[in-house]
Enzyme design. Structure first.
Site, PDB file in Angstrom:
ATOM      1  N   LYS A  53       0.835  -1.206   0.000  1.00 36.36           N
ATOM      2  CA  LYS A  53       0.000   0.000   0.000  1.00 36.36           C
ATOM      3  C   LYS A  53       0.867   1.251   0.000  1.00 36.36           C
ATOM      4  O   LYS A  53       0.595   2.208  -0.721  1.00 36.36           O
ATOM      5  CB  LYS A  53      -0.938  -0.016   1.213  1.00 36.36           C
ATOM      6  CG  LYS A  53      -2.110  -0.964   0.990  1.00 36.36           C
ATOM      7  CD  LYS A  53      -2.899  -1.283   2.240  1.00 36.36           C
ATOM      8  CE  LYS A  53      -3.882  -2.400   1.893  1.00 36.36           C
ATOM      9  NZ  LYS A  53      -4.597  -2.953   3.015  1.00 36.36           N
ATOM     10  N   GLN A  97      -5.523  -2.185   9.024  1.00 32.29           N
ATOM     11  CA  GLN A  97      -5.397  -3.465   8.327  1.00 32.29           C
ATOM     12  C   GLN A  97      -6.029  -4.588   9.158  1.00 32.29           C
ATOM     13  O   GLN A  97      -5.692  -4.768  10.331  1.00 32.29           O
ATOM     14  CB  GLN A  97      -3.904  -3.754   8.077  1.00 32.29           C
ATOM     15  CG  GLN A  97      -3.629  -5.001   7.278  1.00 32.29           C
ATOM     16  CD  GLN A  97      -4.117  -4.921   5.834  1.00 32.29           C
ATOM     17  OE1 GLN A  97      -4.123  -3.863   5.221  1.00 32.29           O
ATOM     18  NE2 GLN A  97      -4.541  -6.045   5.303  1.00 32.29           N
ATOM     19  N   ASP A 120     -12.088   2.354   3.261  1.00 36.33           N
ATOM     20  CA  ASP A 120     -12.457   0.948   3.071  1.00 36.33           C
ATOM     21  C   ASP A 120     -13.945   0.776   2.775  1.00 36.33           C
ATOM     22  O   ASP A 120     -14.377  -0.324   2.427  1.00 36.33           O
ATOM     23  CB  ASP A 120     -12.169   0.167   4.371  1.00 36.33           C
ATOM     24  CG  ASP A 120     -10.832  -0.548   4.338  1.00 36.33           C
ATOM     25  OD1 ASP A 120     -10.473  -1.071   3.277  1.00 36.33           O
ATOM     26  OD2 ASP A 120     -10.174  -0.598   5.390  1.00 36.33           O
TER      27      ASP A 120
HETATM   28  N1  GUN Z   1      -7.636  -7.176   5.106  1.00 38.91           N
HETATM   29  C1  GUN Z   1      -7.933  -7.887   3.990  1.00 38.91           C
HETATM   30  N2  GUN Z   1      -8.624  -7.127   3.115  1.00 38.91           N
HETATM   31  C2  GUN Z   1      -8.764  -5.902   3.682  1.00 38.91           C
HETATM   32  C3  GUN Z   1      -9.388  -4.690   3.258  1.00 38.91           C
HETATM   33  O1  GUN Z   1      -9.970  -4.578   2.166  1.00 38.91           O
HETATM   34  N3  GUN Z   1      -9.294  -3.653   4.132  1.00 38.91           N
HETATM   35  C4  GUN Z   1      -8.673  -3.755   5.349  1.00 38.91           C
HETATM   36  N4  GUN Z   1      -8.673  -2.681   6.132  1.00 38.91           N
HETATM   37  N5  GUN Z   1      -8.099  -4.870   5.771  1.00 38.91           N
HETATM   38  C5  GUN Z   1      -8.141  -5.927   4.930  1.00 38.91           C
END
Ligand code: GUN
Length: 280
Positions: A53, A97, A120
């Site tokens: 990211k 996350q 998200d």
């Molecule tokens: N863990 C796996 N996929 C995601 C996601 O789309 N967002 C977040 N915040 N954590 C994740």
């Protein structure tokens, strides 16, 4: 043999367009777009995702701040960090996350993130807007699936879509997006009876169940579009939820793992961060 959907190429095209849009926004407004990413604990996959990211942010011109907290972080410490990011004017988007270490209350922490910094699409307000078909930030993975279908000119109108999996992150928002795109949608999950029979009715089959090679060729209609959201590590190799080798002989289009949906998730996170950052 099916067309192999190239998520890497589509995600790059999206990031390249974003790079231009973000540069233009920054020049014309003098404002910055930023993303705070919070990683708690030692989950190896999460560590990789968080690094990816930060790399994507740098590529498109988003300022990123990564906060790595130890496994033994308390609920109060996690809440304090997220609250400080909520109140920090230089932060325009926040992502924590998932999954969290088991001792933490995930919902209580997520609830602290207001809709306008929620990249998200997990907040109650953004989910509510999605269900009503209003413009909003949508969970990155299902948003990425829709972009892939759009890129390959696949019209969902009147199509039978079957979603396998009902998670808050993928299955449920995926279902809403497909309905909003005029598909007829069936959702299957671990308690579904005759899942294979339902899967065989799908013109579009979207699989997000987290079980390696769960979907086999007998569960797929000839000519179906198959989207594999699964990322499973088996004997050190990444495999999807679909048995690619056999299903790709029956499908008209299929996503590979890796290189299908995975790269799209990060591209859509960049897009969501831009939307959240500009629509303040
Ligand atoms: N863990 C796996 N996929 C995601 C996601 O789309 N967002 C977040 N915040 N954590 C994740």
């Amino acid at each position: 043999m099916a067309t192999i959907i190239d998520g890497k190429a589509v995600s790059l095209a999206i990031k390249d367009q974003l790079k231009k849009d973000i540069a233009e926004y920054k020049t014309s407004t003098g404002k910055d777009i930023s993303l705070a990413v919070v990683l708690i604990g030692d989950d190896p996959a999460s560590k990789v995702y968080v690094n990816n990211k930060a790399t994507a942010c740098e590529y498109v011109g988003i300022t990123s701040y990564t906060y790595r907290l130890p496994q033994e972080t308390t609920q109060e410490q996690a809440e304090d960090l997220v609250s400080s990011l909520v109140n920090d004017e230089k932060i325009t988007g926040i992502l924590v996350q998932l999954p969290f270490p088991k001792h933490l209350d995930e919902n209580k922490i997520l609830k602290l993130i207001p809709a306008n910094k929620d990249v998200d699409g997990f907040s109650d307000e953004n989910i509510g807007k999605l269900l009503q078909g209003k413009k909003t930030v949508v969970s990155c993975t299902p948003f990425g699936v829709m972009e892939l279908l759009k890129h390959y000119n696949y019209d969902l109108t009147g199509k039978n879509a079957v979603v396998i999996g009902r998670s808050n992150i993928v299955g449920k928002p995926m279902t809403a997006l497909l309905i909003n795109a005029n598909a007829t949608v069936t959702v299957c999950h671990s308690k579904t009876k005759n899942l294979a029979e339902i899967a065989r009715t799908a013109d579009v089959l979207i699989v997000a169940i987290g079980r390696p090679k769960f979907v086999t060729e007998d569960m797929v209609k000839d000519g179906a579009v198959v989207i594999d959201v699964g990322i499973n590590r088996v004997d050190g190799k990444l495999v999807g939820d679909v048995d690619f080798d056999t299903v790709s002989k029956k499908a008209s289009m299929i996503t590979p793992v890796p290189g299908g949906v995975g790269p799209m998730t990060i591209a859509m996170l960049m897009k969501n961060t831009f939307i959240a950052g500009t629509e303040r």
